[in-house]
Scaffold this active site. Structure first.
Site, PDB file in Angstrom:
ATOM      1  N   GLY A   1       0.826  -1.207   0.000  1.00 45.62           N
ATOM      2  CA  GLY A   1       0.000   0.000   0.000  1.00 45.62           C
ATOM      3  C   GLY A   1       0.863   1.260   0.000  1.00 45.62           C
ATOM      4  O   GLY A   1       2.095   1.195  -0.021  1.00 45.62           O
TER       5      GLY A   1
ATOM      6  N   ASP B   1       2.420  -5.115  11.202  1.00 52.25           N
ATOM      7  CA  ASP B   1       2.339  -6.401  10.513  1.00 52.25           C
ATOM      8  C   ASP B   1       0.969  -7.016  10.794  1.00 52.25           C
ATOM      9  O   ASP B   1       0.489  -6.956  11.925  1.00 52.25           O
ATOM     10  CB  ASP B   1       3.461  -7.290  11.080  1.00 52.25           C
ATOM     11  CG  ASP B   1       3.620  -8.564  10.292  1.00 52.25           C
ATOM     12  OD1 ASP B   1       2.608  -9.267  10.069  1.00 52.25           O
ATOM     13  OD2 ASP B   1       4.757  -8.863   9.896  1.00 52.25           O
TER      14      ASP B   1
ATOM     15  N   THR C   1     -12.837 -13.096  -2.660  1.00 46.42           N
ATOM     16  CA  THR C   1     -12.586 -13.009  -4.099  1.00 46.42           C
ATOM     17  C   THR C   1     -13.344 -14.074  -4.870  1.00 46.42           C
ATOM     18  O   THR C   1     -13.601 -15.167  -4.343  1.00 46.42           O
ATOM     19  CB  THR C   1     -11.078 -13.188  -4.366  1.00 46.42           C
ATOM     20  OG1 THR C   1     -10.864 -13.359  -5.773  1.00 46.42           O
ATOM     21  CG2 THR C   1     -10.510 -14.416  -3.677  1.00 46.42           C
TER      22      THR C   1
ATOM     23  N   TYR D   1      -3.676 -18.361  -4.032  1.00 44.62           N
ATOM     24  CA  TYR D   1      -4.395 -17.140  -3.629  1.00 44.62           C
ATOM     25  C   TYR D   1      -5.837 -17.473  -3.263  1.00 44.62           C
ATOM     26  O   TYR D   1      -6.313 -17.151  -2.163  1.00 44.62           O
ATOM     27  CB  TYR D   1      -4.342 -16.104  -4.767  1.00 44.62           C
ATOM     28  CG  TYR D   1      -5.254 -14.923  -4.534  1.00 44.62           C
ATOM     29  CD1 TYR D   1      -5.144 -14.151  -3.385  1.00 44.62           C
ATOM     30  CD2 TYR D   1      -6.246 -14.597  -5.456  1.00 44.62           C
ATOM     31  CE1 TYR D   1      -6.000 -13.081  -3.164  1.00 44.62           C
ATOM     32  CE2 TYR D   1      -7.098 -13.528  -5.234  1.00 44.62           C
ATOM     33  CZ  TYR D   1      -6.970 -12.774  -4.088  1.00 44.62           C
ATOM     34  OH  TYR D   1      -7.822 -11.724  -3.865  1.00 44.62           O
TER      35      TYR D   1
ATOM     36  N   ARG E   1     -15.096 -11.153 -18.035  1.00 42.58           N
ATOM     37  CA  ARG E   1     -15.061 -10.883 -16.597  1.00 42.58           C
ATOM     38  C   ARG E   1     -16.167  -9.907 -16.233  1.00 42.58           C
ATOM     39  O   ARG E   1     -16.720  -9.215 -17.094  1.00 42.58           O
ATOM     40  CB  ARG E   1     -13.711 -10.251 -16.203  1.00 42.58           C
ATOM     41  CG  ARG E   1     -12.508 -11.155 -16.406  1.00 42.58           C
ATOM     42  CD  ARG E   1     -12.456 -12.251 -15.348  1.00 42.58           C
ATOM     43  NE  ARG E   1     -11.306 -13.121 -15.503  1.00 42.58           N
ATOM     44  CZ  ARG E   1     -11.284 -14.212 -16.292  1.00 42.58           C
ATOM     45  NH1 ARG E   1     -12.339 -14.546 -17.011  1.00 42.58           N
ATOM     46  NH2 ARG E   1     -10.201 -14.966 -16.351  1.00 42.58           N
TER      47      ARG E   1
ATOM     48  N   ARG F   1      -2.835 -16.803 -20.730  1.00 43.97           N
ATOM     49  CA  ARG F   1      -2.135 -16.733 -19.447  1.00 43.97           C
ATOM     50  C   ARG F   1      -2.566 -17.954 -18.630  1.00 43.97           C
ATOM     51  O   ARG F   1      -3.776 -18.171 -18.461  1.00 43.97           O
ATOM     52  CB  ARG F   1      -2.550 -15.428 -18.737  1.00 43.97           C
ATOM     53  CG  ARG F   1      -1.715 -15.062 -17.541  1.00 43.97           C
ATOM     54  CD  ARG F   1      -2.019 -13.656 -17.057  1.00 43.97           C
ATOM     55  NE  ARG F   1      -3.385 -13.511 -16.562  1.00 43.97           N
ATOM     56  CZ  ARG F   1      -3.866 -12.399 -16.021  1.00 43.97           C
ATOM     57  NH1 ARG F   1      -3.092 -11.329 -15.906  1.00 43.97           N
ATOM     58  NH2 ARG F   1      -5.107 -12.328 -15.592  1.00 43.97           N
TER      59      ARG F   1
HETATM   60  N1  UFG Z   1      -5.469  -9.598 -19.736  1.00 50.17           N
HETATM   61  C1  UFG Z   1      -4.881  -9.470 -20.987  1.00 50.17           C
HETATM   62  N2  UFG Z   1      -3.730  -8.733 -21.089  1.00 50.17           N
HETATM   63  C2  UFG Z   1      -3.144  -8.140 -20.021  1.00 50.17           C
HETATM   64  C3  UFG Z   1      -3.754  -8.267 -18.737  1.00 50.17           C
HETATM   65  C4  UFG Z   1      -4.909  -9.001 -18.637  1.00 50.17           C
HETATM   66  O1  UFG Z   1      -5.379  -9.999 -21.988  1.00 50.17           O
HETATM   67  O2  UFG Z   1      -2.087  -7.500 -20.187  1.00 50.17           O
HETATM   68  C5  UFG Z   1      -6.701 -10.368 -19.621  1.00 50.17           C
HETATM   69  C6  UFG Z   1      -6.537 -11.579 -18.704  1.00 50.17           C
HETATM   70  O3  UFG Z   1      -6.000 -12.660 -19.396  1.00 50.17           O
HETATM   71  C7  UFG Z   1      -7.974 -11.796 -18.236  1.00 50.17           C
HETATM   72  C8  UFG Z   1      -8.556 -10.379 -18.194  1.00 50.17           C
HETATM   73  O4  UFG Z   1      -7.682  -9.585 -18.996  1.00 50.17           O
HETATM   74  O5  UFG Z   1      -8.666 -12.531 -19.186  1.00 50.17           O
HETATM   75  C9  UFG Z   1      -8.617  -9.794 -16.816  1.00 50.17           C
HETATM   76  O6  UFG Z   1      -7.342  -9.939 -16.204  1.00 50.17           O
HETATM   77  P1  UFG Z   1      -6.972  -9.258 -14.805  1.00 50.17           P
HETATM   78  O7  UFG Z   1      -5.566  -9.664 -14.497  1.00 50.17           O
HETATM   79  O8  UFG Z   1      -7.290  -7.808 -14.844  1.00 50.17           O
HETATM   80  O9  UFG Z   1      -7.991  -9.909 -13.781  1.00 50.17           O
HETATM   81  P2  UFG Z   1      -8.259 -11.451 -13.411  1.00 50.17           P
HETATM   82  O10 UFG Z   1      -9.644 -11.757 -13.866  1.00 50.17           O
HETATM   83  O11 UFG Z   1      -7.191 -12.347 -13.885  1.00 50.17           O
HETATM   84  O12 UFG Z   1      -8.090 -11.412 -11.831  1.00 50.17           O
HETATM   85  C10 UFG Z   1      -9.096 -10.926 -10.995  1.00 50.17           C
HETATM   86  C11 UFG Z   1      -8.463 -10.367  -9.714  1.00 50.17           C
HETATM   87  C12 UFG Z   1      -7.744 -11.459  -8.976  1.00 50.17           C
HETATM   88  C13 UFG Z   1      -8.673 -12.610  -8.740  1.00 50.17           C
HETATM   89  C14 UFG Z   1      -9.293 -13.078 -10.026  1.00 50.17           C
HETATM   90  C15 UFG Z   1     -10.329 -14.124  -9.780  1.00 50.17           C
HETATM   91  O13 UFG Z   1      -7.562  -9.342 -10.034  1.00 50.17           O
HETATM   92  O14 UFG Z   1      -7.311 -10.951  -7.729  1.00 50.17           O
HETATM   93  O15 UFG Z   1      -9.932 -11.998 -10.677  1.00 50.17           O
HETATM   94  O16 UFG Z   1     -10.300 -15.043 -10.812  1.00 50.17           O
HETATM   95  F1  UFG Z   1      -8.006 -13.661  -8.197  1.00 50.17           F
END
Ligand code: UFG
Length: 325
Positions: free
Chosen positions: A36, A51, A117, A141, A216, A275
């Site tokens: 943070g 902590d 989450t 996580y 999402r 990913r």
């Molecule tokens: N993505 C890309 N390019 C990038 C970054 C992300 O294509 O440079 C895509 C990812 O593959 C995914 C989507 O964008 O399909 C969203 O990715 P984020 O990383 O923004 O978010 P996530 O859905 O992976 O993760 C979120 C929260 C996590 C949590 C998760 C639950 O940030 O903390 O949802 O599945 F664990």
């Protein structure tokens, strides 16, 4: 209310602390500032640096503000890091929550709102996701957040709790925005690409979705924050866990289109491999949150992208050189 917000110097926690403070509640932020930013703590709140596993300092912070309520946000929240360093996640997310619960018990706290989450569901294979769906996290996580949710039940006789399961938080509010290092999230990365003209990598375009990219549920951070305040007010009359999402899914391409509309800049889109661990579809059923909290998300994806863009333009180096603070 007198409230301790653990992790209140982080992205979502700082917006909760700011909105609580703006509504006249007395707020103390508890944060070790490892992730943070001191500059994100609202002017009206006191910062206690400590902590999350340090029960004594937690109890002292609770007594200091006379808190009867806790919003427990302090956590590690990077999926990839949790795979490479699972022990860190056990320590902060599980042992840290246990310490918070012990400090709550020792000081007579009677309400706790827990930051959980959608990762607790893993890859459910259908949408929308309801709270009763199987809990099957696919990474440490999600595992550690689910274990922490289960710890909450152990204090049910003296502390009323609710776990709020966030879908994809985004946007900015009250001069507070997203500043992670490294940044992995779609909205800030796409805005950065729009700002500096660097290519934006789309992780997978062959998913079983309408346009081939992951879908999402993007929820504005101010709407998330409002849900926490409502939850503090409504406890103990809440179910153990609630989804916080809009109920609407947007693909990666739809988010990129929105970024282009808001910024007026064309993105250089490049296809990249999937990913590892990304589920194709995660969209919340939010009926329970609507019914039990009286909550409804009021801001759209465009609102979130516009607010995040505004924050990025006014904070080009994040909190490193915040002109307003
Ligand atoms: N993505 C890309 N390019 C990038 C970054 C992300 O294509 O440079 C895509 C990812 O593959 C995914 C989507 O964008 O399909 C969203 O990715 P984020 O990383 O923004 O978010 P996530 O859905 O992976 O993760 C979120 C929260 C996590 C949590 C998760 C639950 O940030 O903390 O949802 O599945 F664990």
């Amino acid at each position: 209310m007198r409230v301790l917000v653990t992790g209140g110097a982080g992205y979502i926690g700082s917006v909760i602390a700011a909105r609580l403070s703006a509504q006249g509640h007395e707020v103390a932020v508890y944060d070790d500032l490892s992730r943070g930013h001191a500059a994100a703590v609202p002017a009206g709140a006191t910062l206690v640096r400590g902590d999350i596993c340090d029960e004594e300092t937690l109890a002292a912070a609770l007594r200091g503000v006379g808190a009867r309520a806790i919003v427990h946000m302090a956590a590690l929240a990077e999926v990839a890091e949790s795979v490479s360093h699972p022990e860190r996640y056990a320590e902060v997310n599980v042992a840290g929550t246990a310490a918070v619960l012990r400090a709550a018990r020792a000081t007579g706290v009677d309400r706790l709102v827990f930051s959980s989450t959608a990762a607790v569901y893993g890859d459910p294979g259908h949408v929308p996701i309801v709270e009763d769906d199987p809990l099957a996290p696919t990474n440490p996580y999600g595992e550690t957040k689910l274990t922490a949710e289960r710890l909450l039940r152990g204090v049910a006789s003296h502390v009323a709790t609710v776990a709020l399961r966030y879908f994809n938080a985004c946007g900015a509010d009250a001069g507070l925005g997203e500043d992670h290092d490294p940044e992995t999230h779609l909205v800030p990365l796409a805005l950065r690409a729009a700002a500096d003209g660097t290519p934006f990598r789309i992780f997978g375009n062959d998913y079983p979705t309408a346009d081939g990219t992951c879908v999402r549920d993007y929820v504005h951070v101010a709407d998330l924050a409002d849900a926490h305040i409502l939850a503090l007010e409504r406890l103990p009359d809440l179910p153990p866990a609630l989804n916080l999402g809009t109920g609407t899914g947007d693909s990666v391409l739809a988010v990129l289109d929105t970024v282009e509309q808001v910024t007026g800049r064309a993105l250089r889109r490049v296809a990249a491999p999937r990913r590892p661990g990304d589920p194709p579809l995660l969209v919340a059923a939010n009926d329970q949150a609507r019914r039990t909290l009286g909550w409804s998300p009021r801001r759209s994806l465009s609102d979130a992208v516009r607010d995040a863009w505004e924050w990025m333009r006014t904070h080009p180096r994040g909190y490193a050189e915040d002109p307003a603070r």
